[in-house]
Design an enzyme around this catalytic site. Structure first.
Site, PDB file in Angstrom:
ATOM      1  N   PRO A 105       0.824  -1.216   0.000  1.00  0.00           N
ATOM      2  CA  PRO A 105       0.000   0.000   0.000  1.00  0.00           C
ATOM      3  C   PRO A 105       0.859   1.268   0.000  1.00  0.00           C
ATOM      4  CG  PRO A 105      -0.858  -1.593   1.556  1.00  0.00           C
ATOM      5  CD  PRO A 105       0.437  -2.163   1.054  1.00  0.00           C
ATOM      6  N   SER A 121       6.470   1.426  -7.025  1.00  0.00           N
ATOM      7  CA  SER A 121       7.569   1.782  -7.929  1.00  0.00           C
ATOM      8  C   SER A 121       8.916   1.647  -7.235  1.00  0.00           C
ATOM      9  CB  SER A 121       7.395   3.229  -8.410  1.00  0.00           C
ATOM     10  OG  SER A 121       6.184   3.365  -9.100  1.00  0.00           O
ATOM     11  N   GLU A 156       8.949 -10.644 -17.333  1.00  0.00           N
ATOM     12  CA  GLU A 156       7.591 -10.136 -17.115  1.00  0.00           C
ATOM     13  C   GLU A 156       7.298  -8.991 -18.093  1.00  0.00           C
ATOM     14  OE1 GLU A 156       6.662  -9.319 -13.036  1.00  0.00           O
ATOM     15  OE2 GLU A 156       4.687  -8.514 -13.512  1.00  0.00           O
ATOM     16  N   GLY A 177       5.922  -2.078 -13.425  1.00  0.00           N
ATOM     17  CA  GLY A 177       6.818  -0.947 -13.700  1.00  0.00           C
ATOM     18  C   GLY A 177       6.084   0.014 -14.620  1.00  0.00           C
TER      19      GLY A 177
END
Ligand SMILES: Cc1cc2nc3c(=O)[nH]c(=O)nc-3n(C[C@H](O)[C@H](O)[C@H](O)COP(=O)(O)OP(=O)(O)OC[C@H]3O[C@@H](n4cnc5c(N)ncnc54)[C@H](O)[C@@H]3O)c2cc1C
Length: 381
Positions: free
Chosen positions: A130, A134, A244, A366
């Site tokens: 939370p 980044s 990813e 990202g």
């Protein structure tokens, strides 16, 4: 432009993937949307069709294919139906798989991989918290050694497969003074006391995807569930984010191109002022721009895929592919909504859902800003 990245074997496999999507996912999509997940039965069905362990060694129940293109073909076919399917399956089969195959001990592989391949053990990865996603090195979830266990405290959010996962690879801080060199990966398993899931999050798009918060309150994780070396988690994540990100780029384009093709059909049929709306020069030129945009981006992404096959894909090229395709995808889908007119704003139309589904591509795995940060650093700035 003809793509040359896939050979006959990949295309034959594409047929299998399409048949799977058409038989099992497409007819049930409305149910998946209503449930905010596609459910265990679909995971098991994918397992029965050998679609979850493509890159897992045969010794652990997988197909043992050392060629990421097969996973990418499956991801493309899932994206064409809806972005959420490729996101959820991609997290399990493309993102988590390398952590388990490359970093786990023999005992851990025997324990988890066979069920990973059958869909009995669904996985997720919990990096984002939370307080921020980044700046991964600043994560706050902690793990403190206590005898044979580690005691985990903290929370994660926006976790794909969060509610359905049986095993979550969780990044936690083990050496507070060492910043990015003080993070360790743990396999947190369903049923461990103190491990709770939040509600399935209500997202702008991708209703088929289960995305949720995870809470860890004094969860005792056995030392046997540490993945890789203690304090090496950050490096492991950075290394695997390349896979990813190129996976995300492939999905972005497959999704955009599918909806663009459907839009091309629509504008040939839909008429205004006595002619197909696609035949107005403004629309014809717009569509020409969109098709060009997709094809040029595809050429770069396919070149990256070949680099990935050769194990030479750089994090910077993966970052370029990810942010650029997210941008292209969003531009294409926004234009497609426009070309559908009012119908484009109705959620019962695929184009509207696709537009909603795509927005997150500029944020997750990202954000575009973080991708540009990586590229900027590589430019010596
Ligand atoms: C649907 C969905 C699924 C997801 N699935 C997963 C998952 O499975 N596992 C997981 O761990 N995470 C997952 N995420 C989390 C995702 O990766 C993060 O949302 C993302 O990394 C951004 O982190 P944040 O949301 O905390 O934004 P923040 O880090 O708070 O950033 C806010 C804004 O500031 C910008 N910003 C931050 N730093 C800089 C900088 N240095 N320069 C310029 N701009 C900057 C960002 O680009 C962004 O626009 C998912 C997110 C969504 C929405």
């Amino acid at each position: 432009m003809k793509r040359t990245v896939f050979d006959q074997d990949h295309e034959a496999f594409r047929g299998t993937c399409r048949a799977f999507v058409d038989r099992y996912l497409r007819p049930n999509q409305e149910k998946h949307i209503a449930n905010h997940e596609f459910g265990r039965e679909m995971w098991l069905e994918m397992g029965r069709h050998d679609l979850l362990g493509l890159n897992i060694p045969e010794a652990y129940g997988g197909s043992g294919i050392d060629d990421p293109r097969f996973c990418l073909v499956f991801a493309e076919e899932l994206s064409k139906l809806a972005f959420a399917y490729s996101a959820c399956v991609g997290i399990h089969a493309d993102c988590v798989a390398p952590y388990l195959v490359d970093l786990c001990t023999e005992e851990q592989k025997q324990r988890w991989l066979p069920r990973f391949c059958t869909g009995e053990l669904v996985t997720a990865i919990g990096m984002t918290e939370p307080s921020g996603g980044s700046d991964l090195a600043a994560l706050r979830t902690t793990a403190v050694r206590d005898g044979d266990d580690w005691v985990l405290n903290g929370s994660k959010t926006f976790i794909t497969n969060g509610c359905s996962a049986d095993l979550v690879v969780v990044a936690a801080r083990t050496s507070p003074e060492k910043k990015s060199h003080g993070i360790t990966l743990f396999a947190v398993e369903a049923g461990m006391p103190g491990f709770e899931r939040g509600r399935k999050l209500d997202k702008v798009g991708q209703a088929e995807a289960d995305t949720s918060e995870l809470f860890f309150s004094d969860v005792r994780v056995p030392a046997g569930n540490v993945i890789g070396e203690v304090d090496s988690g950050f490096v492991y994540m950075m290394q695997r984010l390349v896979t990813e990100r190129i996976g995300a780029a492939v999905q972005n384009l497959a999704h955009a191109r599918q909806i663009l093709d459907e839009t091309l059909e629509y504008v040939k049929e839909r008429r205004a002022f006595g002619q197909p709306v696609g035949s107005f020069q403004a629309n014809k030129f717009r569509l020409a721009e969109l098709v060009t945009s997709c094809e040029v981006a595809q050429a770069f992404v396919d070149a990256c895929v070949l680099e990935q096959v050769a194990h030479t894909l750089s994090p910077v090229d993966a970052a370029k592919a990810k942010w650029w395709t997210a941008q292209v995808q969003n531009e294409v889908l926004d234009a497609c909504v426009q070309l559908y007119g009012g119908y484009g704003y109705m959620t019962e139309y695929r184009v509207a859902r696709a537009w909603q589904d795509a927005r997150v591509a500029k944020i997750w795995a990202g954000s575009n800003e973080i991708m540009k940060e990586l590229i900027g650093r590589d430019l010596g700035l």
